[in-house]
Design a protein around this motif. Structure first.
Motif, short mmCIF file in Angstrom:
data_model
loop_
_atom_site.label_atom_id
_atom_site.label_comp_id
_atom_site.label_asym_id
_atom_site.label_seq_id
_atom_site.Cartn_x
_atom_site.Cartn_y
_atom_site.Cartn_z
N GLN A 89 24.95 16.46 29.84
CA GLN A 89 25.83 16.33 31.00
C GLN A 89 25.06 16.01 32.28
O GLN A 89 25.63 15.54 33.25
CB GLN A 89 26.63 17.62 31.19
CG GLN A 89 27.52 17.98 30.02
CD GLN A 89 28.51 16.88 29.71
OE1 GLN A 89 29.18 16.35 30.58
NE2 GLN A 89 28.60 16.51 28.43
N LYS A 90 23.76 16.27 32.28
CA LYS A 90 22.94 16.01 33.47
C LYS A 90 22.58 14.52 33.54
O LYS A 90 22.46 13.87 32.51
CB LYS A 90 21.66 16.84 33.43
CG LYS A 90 21.91 18.33 33.52
CD LYS A 90 20.63 19.10 33.46
CE LYS A 90 20.92 20.59 33.48
NZ LYS A 90 19.75 21.38 33.22
N PRO A 91 22.38 14.00 34.75
CA PRO A 91 21.99 12.59 34.87
C PRO A 91 20.68 12.32 34.13
O PRO A 91 19.77 13.14 34.14
CB PRO A 91 21.80 12.40 36.37
CG PRO A 91 22.50 13.55 37.03
CD PRO A 91 22.49 14.67 36.03
N SER A 92 20.60 11.16 33.48
CA SER A 92 19.41 10.85 32.68
C SER A 92 18.15 10.79 33.53
O SER A 92 17.07 11.11 33.06
CB SER A 92 19.61 9.54 31.91
OG SER A 92 19.84 8.48 32.81
N GLU A 93 18.26 10.40 34.82
CA GLU A 93 17.08 10.35 35.68
C GLU A 93 16.48 11.75 35.84
O GLU A 93 15.27 11.92 35.88
CB GLU A 93 17.38 9.81 37.08
CG GLU A 93 18.15 8.52 37.15
CD GLU A 93 19.66 8.71 37.03
OE1 GLU A 93 20.26 9.55 37.74
OE2 GLU A 93 20.24 8.00 36.20
N HIS A 94 17.35 12.75 35.94
CA HIS A 94 16.89 14.13 36.09
C HIS A 94 16.15 14.58 34.83
O HIS A 94 15.09 15.20 34.91
CB HIS A 94 18.09 15.05 36.38
CG HIS A 94 17.73 16.49 36.42
ND1 HIS A 94 17.00 17.05 37.44
CD2 HIS A 94 17.95 17.49 35.53
CE1 HIS A 94 16.81 18.34 37.19
NE2 HIS A 94 17.38 18.63 36.03
N ARG A 95 16.71 14.27 33.66
CA ARG A 95 16.07 14.67 32.41
C ARG A 95 14.72 13.99 32.25
O ARG A 95 13.73 14.61 31.86
CB ARG A 95 16.97 14.32 31.22
CG ARG A 95 18.24 15.15 31.17
CD ARG A 95 19.00 15.01 29.87
NE ARG A 95 19.12 13.67 29.35
CZ ARG A 95 20.19 12.89 29.49
NH1 ARG A 95 21.23 13.31 30.16
NH2 ARG A 95 20.22 11.69 28.96
N LEU A 96 14.65 12.69 32.57
CA LEU A 96 13.41 11.95 32.45
C LEU A 96 12.35 12.48 33.42
O LEU A 96 11.21 12.69 33.04
CB LEU A 96 13.65 10.45 32.70
CG LEU A 96 12.42 9.56 32.63
CD1 LEU A 96 11.74 9.68 31.27
CD2 LEU A 96 12.80 8.12 32.93
N ARG A 97 12.76 12.73 34.64
CA ARG A 97 11.81 13.25 35.64
C ARG A 97 11.25 14.60 35.21
O ARG A 97 10.04 14.84 35.28
CB ARG A 97 12.47 13.37 36.99
CG ARG A 97 11.56 13.98 38.01
CD ARG A 97 12.36 14.50 39.20
NE ARG A 97 11.81 14.05 40.41
CZ ARG A 97 12.50 13.59 41.42
NH1 ARG A 97 13.80 13.46 41.33
NH2 ARG A 97 11.91 13.26 42.54
N ALA A 98 12.11 15.50 34.75
CA ALA A 98 11.66 16.84 34.32
C ALA A 98 10.71 16.71 33.13
O ALA A 98 9.68 17.40 33.08
CB ALA A 98 12.88 17.70 33.96
N ALA A 99 11.02 15.83 32.19
CA ALA A 99 10.16 15.66 31.01
C ALA A 99 8.80 15.06 31.40
O ALA A 99 7.76 15.50 30.91
CB ALA A 99 10.86 14.77 29.99
#
Length: 105
Positions: A89-99
């Motif tokens: 549900q979170k924006p993909s940019e947020h997931r990529l940045r965190a990873a």
């Protein structure tokens, strides 16, 4: 189990290098060949870019350990499945940045 895990990791690295080299060849028109694994594995794999040796470091990038387990087909608990649903549900940019931040640490 450790041996199987090491073999699986090595195969994933080989497949990632092969995909990278195929894309690199297609986009730049430079011939890449002969992938091999290094021991010790720093860098993970090497190949030849025309006549020059090219070393490739492989990083496995997943948003979370749970996502990695799902991608690898591991059994997931109900909580892990909920975590994945929440993460989706979170924006993909947020997931990529965190990873990426986790990987760089």
């Amino acid at each position: 189990m450790k041996r199987s895990s090491d073999e699986e990791k090595r195969q994933l690295e080989h497949d990632a290098a092969k995909l990278f080299l195929r894309c690199y060849e297609q986009q730049l028109g430079i011939h890449m060949r002969n992938i091999w694994h290094n021991e010790p594995n720093k860098p993970y794999v090497s190949c030849y870019q025309e006549d020059e040796q090219l070393d490739i470091e492989i990083a496995h990038l997943y948003a979370s350990e749970t996502e990695a387990m799902a991608v690898l087909g591991r059994p997931l608990s109900m909580q892990m499945q909920r975590d994945l649903a929440d993460m989706a549900q979170k924006p993909s940019e947020h997931r990529l940045r965190a990873a990426l931040e986790r990987l760089l640490k």
